[in-house]
Design an enzyme around this catalytic site. Structure first.
Site, PDB file in Angstrom:
ATOM      1  N   HIS A  70     -19.427  36.776   2.876  1.00 55.57           N
ATOM      2  CA  HIS A  70     -20.454  36.049   3.655  1.00 55.57           C
ATOM      3  C   HIS A  70     -21.229  35.329   2.488  1.00 55.57           C
ATOM      4  O   HIS A  70     -21.980  36.251   1.674  1.00 55.57           O
ATOM      5  CB  HIS A  70     -21.001  36.989   4.613  1.00 55.57           C
ATOM      6  CG  HIS A  70     -22.144  36.255   5.469  1.00 55.57           C
ATOM      7  ND1 HIS A  70     -22.106  36.039   6.536  1.00 55.57           N
ATOM      8  CD2 HIS A  70     -23.460  35.827   4.812  1.00 55.57           C
ATOM      9  CE1 HIS A  70     -23.388  35.257   7.091  1.00 55.57           C
ATOM     10  NE2 HIS A  70     -24.229  35.575   5.927  1.00 55.57           N
ATOM     11  N   HIS A  72     -24.058  32.391   1.108  1.00 58.05           N
ATOM     12  CA  HIS A  72     -25.087  31.453   1.320  1.00 58.05           C
ATOM     13  C   HIS A  72     -25.030  30.587   0.173  1.00 58.05           C
ATOM     14  O   HIS A  72     -24.591  30.931  -0.911  1.00 58.05           O
ATOM     15  CB  HIS A  72     -26.557  32.107   1.442  1.00 58.05           C
ATOM     16  CG  HIS A  72     -26.670  32.570   2.905  1.00 58.05           C
ATOM     17  ND1 HIS A  72     -27.798  32.444   3.587  1.00 58.05           N
ATOM     18  CD2 HIS A  72     -25.872  33.504   3.682  1.00 58.05           C
ATOM     19  CE1 HIS A  72     -27.670  33.148   4.878  1.00 58.05           C
ATOM     20  NE2 HIS A  72     -26.457  33.833   4.772  1.00 58.05           N
ATOM     21  N   CYS A 103     -31.732  33.077   5.658  1.00 58.16           N
ATOM     22  CA  CYS A 103     -32.324  34.391   5.285  1.00 58.16           C
ATOM     23  C   CYS A 103     -33.599  34.810   5.676  1.00 58.16           C
ATOM     24  O   CYS A 103     -34.509  34.443   4.489  1.00 58.16           O
ATOM     25  CB  CYS A 103     -31.638  34.845   4.100  1.00 58.16           C
ATOM     26  SG  CYS A 103     -32.069  36.573   3.285  1.00 58.16           S
ATOM     27  N   ASN A 112     -26.127  29.367   5.488  1.00 61.42           N
ATOM     28  CA  ASN A 112     -24.876  29.631   5.169  1.00 61.42           C
ATOM     29  C   ASN A 112     -24.119  28.669   4.601  1.00 61.42           C
ATOM     30  O   ASN A 112     -24.386  27.394   4.756  1.00 61.42           O
ATOM     31  CB  ASN A 112     -24.123  30.187   6.195  1.00 61.42           C
ATOM     32  CG  ASN A 112     -24.921  31.298   6.991  1.00 61.42           C
ATOM     33  OD1 ASN A 112     -24.979  32.488   6.551  1.00 61.42           O
ATOM     34  ND2 ASN A 112     -25.395  31.259   8.220  1.00 61.42           N
TER      35      ASN A 112
END
Length: 164
Positions: A70, A72, A103, A112
């Site tokens: 995952h 960013h 975030c 993201n």
């Protein structure tokens, strides 16, 4: 179930460390029955080198087939990090349309990695996704227009300018 292990914390502007022992935490969740553990760079400061080191460490104790990433894109490294993860055998990658998200505990962190950018890269690598990039770009513009913002996806911006 699936569990996310957020593994990066910023010590100061450019020095980052893996925290909370991602290997140990990931292994504990795997041992509890999680079918997948997603390793997240939620503030977007990871680099291909740190991604490789983290995956090497964790995959020494958990099968790579049980790992996801995952990423960013705060420092523009998300696609590079994902490419490293793919090359190491990870096959599950999180993304969000138009790079939405963020975030809340990292001021200034961007969203993201954009799904459109990931799909374009996967297509370029010959990895079949079954996703129609033109429809994805349409959705990106629809949601971005609804939110009163420009898409953050480089692919969406480029394809829209080229009239798809």
């Amino acid at each position: 179930g699936c569990f996310y292990v957020y593994v990066y914390a910023c010590v100061h502007m450019h020095v980052c460390v893996l925290v909370c022992g991602p290997r140990q935490v990931a292994k504990q969740f795997k041992d509890l029955g999680c079918y997948e553990v997603s390793l997240g760079d939620t503030i977007g400061i990871g680099t291909p080198g740190s991604m490789e080191a983290m995956l090497a460490e964790v995959s020494a104790h958990i099968p790579i087939s049980c790992l996801a990433v995952h990423c960013h894109d705060t420092y523009g490294q998300a696609l590079s990090n994902i490419l490293v993860a793919l090359q190491m055998g990870v096959s599950v990658v999180d993304s969000s349309i138009s790079g939405l998200g963020g975030c809340p505990y990292a001021p200034g962190a961007s969203g993201n990695v954009a799904t459109e950018d990931v799909v374009y890269m996967l297509d370029g690598l010959g990895i079949e996704t079954g996703v129609d990039i033109k429809k994805l770009v349409d959705v990106s513009y629809f949601i971005s227009d609804s939110l009163g913002r420009k898409p953050s996806s480089k692919v969406s911006l480029a394809l829209k300018c080229s009239k798809l």
